[in-house]
Write a protein that holds these residues in place. Sequence first.
Motif, short mmCIF file in Angstrom:
data_model
loop_
_atom_site.label_atom_id
_atom_site.label_comp_id
_atom_site.label_asym_id
_atom_site.label_seq_id
_atom_site.Cartn_x
_atom_site.Cartn_y
_atom_site.Cartn_z
N LYS A 339 53.50 84.83 64.06
CA LYS A 339 54.78 84.71 63.36
C LYS A 339 54.62 84.01 62.02
O LYS A 339 55.23 84.42 61.02
N LYS A 351 59.18 71.61 65.52
CA LYS A 351 60.64 71.60 65.58
C LYS A 351 61.16 70.34 66.26
O LYS A 351 62.17 69.75 65.82
N LYS A 386 64.64 80.80 75.06
CA LYS A 386 65.31 81.17 73.81
C LYS A 386 64.57 80.79 72.53
O LYS A 386 64.96 81.26 71.45
N PHE A 387 63.54 79.96 72.62
CA PHE A 387 62.94 79.43 71.39
C PHE A 387 62.40 80.52 70.48
O PHE A 387 62.71 80.56 69.28
N TYR A 388 61.60 81.41 71.02
CA TYR A 388 60.98 82.46 70.18
C TYR A 388 61.98 83.54 69.77
O TYR A 388 61.68 84.35 68.89
N GLU A 389 63.14 83.55 70.41
CA GLU A 389 64.18 84.50 70.02
C GLU A 389 65.10 83.92 68.95
O GLU A 389 66.03 84.58 68.48
N ASP A 390 64.84 82.66 68.58
CA ASP A 390 65.64 81.95 67.57
C ASP A 390 67.12 81.88 67.94
O ASP A 390 68.00 81.91 67.08
N THR A 391 67.39 81.77 69.24
CA THR A 391 68.78 81.67 69.69
C THR A 391 69.09 80.30 70.31
O THR A 391 70.19 80.09 70.81
N TRP A 394 69.98 73.89 68.50
CA TRP A 394 69.42 72.55 68.38
C TRP A 394 70.49 71.48 68.21
O TRP A 394 70.23 70.30 68.44
#
Length: 676
Positions: A339, A351, A386-391, A394
């Motif tokens: 990525k 993050k 959900k982290f790698y889907e950016d959903t 935070w």
Amino acid sequence: MTMEMKDSGSVVLTAYHPHSPARIPGMEQSFVQDIPPSHSPTSRKSLLRCRRINRMLSNESAPPAFSRSNSQASMDSTSMEDFWCEVESIKESREDGSEEAMLLEFKPADEGELEEEWLQDVGLSTLISGAEEEDGQALLSTLTRTQAAAVQKRYNTYTQTLRKKNKHTVRDVRDIFGTSDSSPTFETVPVSPVSSNGIQLPGQKPVWKSVSSKSCLDCGIDKGSPSITEELSYEVSFSESITVLPKTQEWPKNQRFKKEDSALPKFIVRKSRFGLTEVGDLSPEDMKKIRYLSLIELTAFYDALGVELKRNRVERVRGRENGLFGVPLTVLLENDQKKVPGIKVPLIFQKLLLKLEETGLETEGILRVPGSASRVKNLHQELEAKFYEDTFDWDQVRNNDAAGLLKMFIRELPSPLFTVEYLPAFITLVEKISKIKLQLQALHLLIMLMPEANRDTAKAFLQFLKKVVANEGKNKMNLWNVSMIVAPNLFIYKGKRANQQEMQAAATTAHIVRLLIRYQDILWTVPSFLISQVRKMNEAAMNNSKRQLMFDKGVRKLLRRKTMERERPERPEGAVTFPPYLQSDIPEGVIRVYAPLHSKVSMAIQLNSQTKARDILARFHCENSCGSSQNMRGQIQSLHEIGGNIGQHCLDPDAFMLDVYRANPQAEWVIKPKAS
């Protein structure tokens, strides 16, 4: 509070007692009130339990005639209670199933196996196989007197063990070191000061810059705090600089750690004319050689101090191959680099640090006050999904929960962030040698030994911890508090409860973390004597390659055949083709600098004794200020030394170029962005 160490290796933890009048009023109440309501009963139970442990250690370990002084009583706020509360918190997170625990298995070592592994780890496996490879010969040719003695000692032990076991024939040590006794006679690196980041030049003495605010790297106490200032030198190997061996009876039998920040000395590293080199400034190939040399130097350093270099033999644990938590750092980075190419620290770790830096640095008790166990468990599961889907949202993450996730990530790594192989060695050194400078030198070499992924991640973590300490006025977390909280997360092995040995080493591991945080800028600087040895190693390898090319029978036969054919004009036998940049008639002291991202891509520059790398960068910037590539804008440009006796070296802006040029006249000079 004080901490005493005995020759047996045991650590006496002297913590405060409930009946002590020196306790800070309201301390217990304020701690309990900080606990989130949803987690209060369990946390109160943990608090009482960790206090019992602290009390038990104090009562059982304290000398019979122990009496508390006013200075000791005033240090109750920096006792070991935070350490044991953190241990209990870790234990509970595993018991309630919110954290996976994988047990690290330690393998027993047969006689001679440790020496065999050591020889392999320092790049001298050829001594075991019997093959005569160039890399091993090049490495041996660069060793100092003490380093050569350390290699010979381990090889002697290895060969004697094989002979006892009647195994295959091994090479005699005299065939390797060319000697009939225990002292190597081959030429070793001079023990006199060598040029920083360079090679020893005939008759040259090290030249130091005059002291100014920017002429040194200093790590120590903030301004206004009383402390001792010491100067560190990277010019001579640490093992060679030990001129007087501390005798066992001279070692303090009741060594005490002083918990005040002002007790730590302030160290200054002077910049020589070659500047300073950070870990990321060298190519991976050269850093591999730095690791070889660092382990040899660490071993020689311990031998010189008369301290045993203990080592854990750990069974490799395979972690998960996907996800976030419990995944090896190398696997995480491989996935993340798809990525974000070139990334050096896992995205999830970055993050979590960013979240805490943006909103949590001023939170009182950050890292110490636990988050809600149920919330942390739910956030853990949600991040995995959900982290790698950016959903992932935070904004829902509270600061104490983010701190809990950060510590959980570190604990769940299949292999510890700070590799455990040589942790016993460093604990032993701290317990036997009270001088902070010697402890720091050993820790410095251990950092150089770390795998790249671990070292880069650890650096990011320590930079964050430094920011936490810098906000002590608001978050109430001083250097010792932070060190006590972090130590059990780094150094209590996975799947194990705190056993007696770990409990005894509690204050020692907290002290290690304190050194890591305070002196991190020094620890991530590559000692110049190691760079000098890498240059010599590369030169020896190049010379060996040339000799092999010139004298290889097959090559000579081919050259004779070509000469006899006479079908076309041939170069004289043995002619060597040089790269174009070496064929040009460039006068002495003139270098050609290439800048691919600038509109003016090359420039010949006459060097003088005062020309610095920053001067060359400024000249290119001035002449290309209007026509530089769009890709270059916003990036930090650095001058790189490439080829010759170094793979690639990002130069310190304060490096004096004539000195660097003379150390490596065959290098190319390229301006490009510095690797982040």
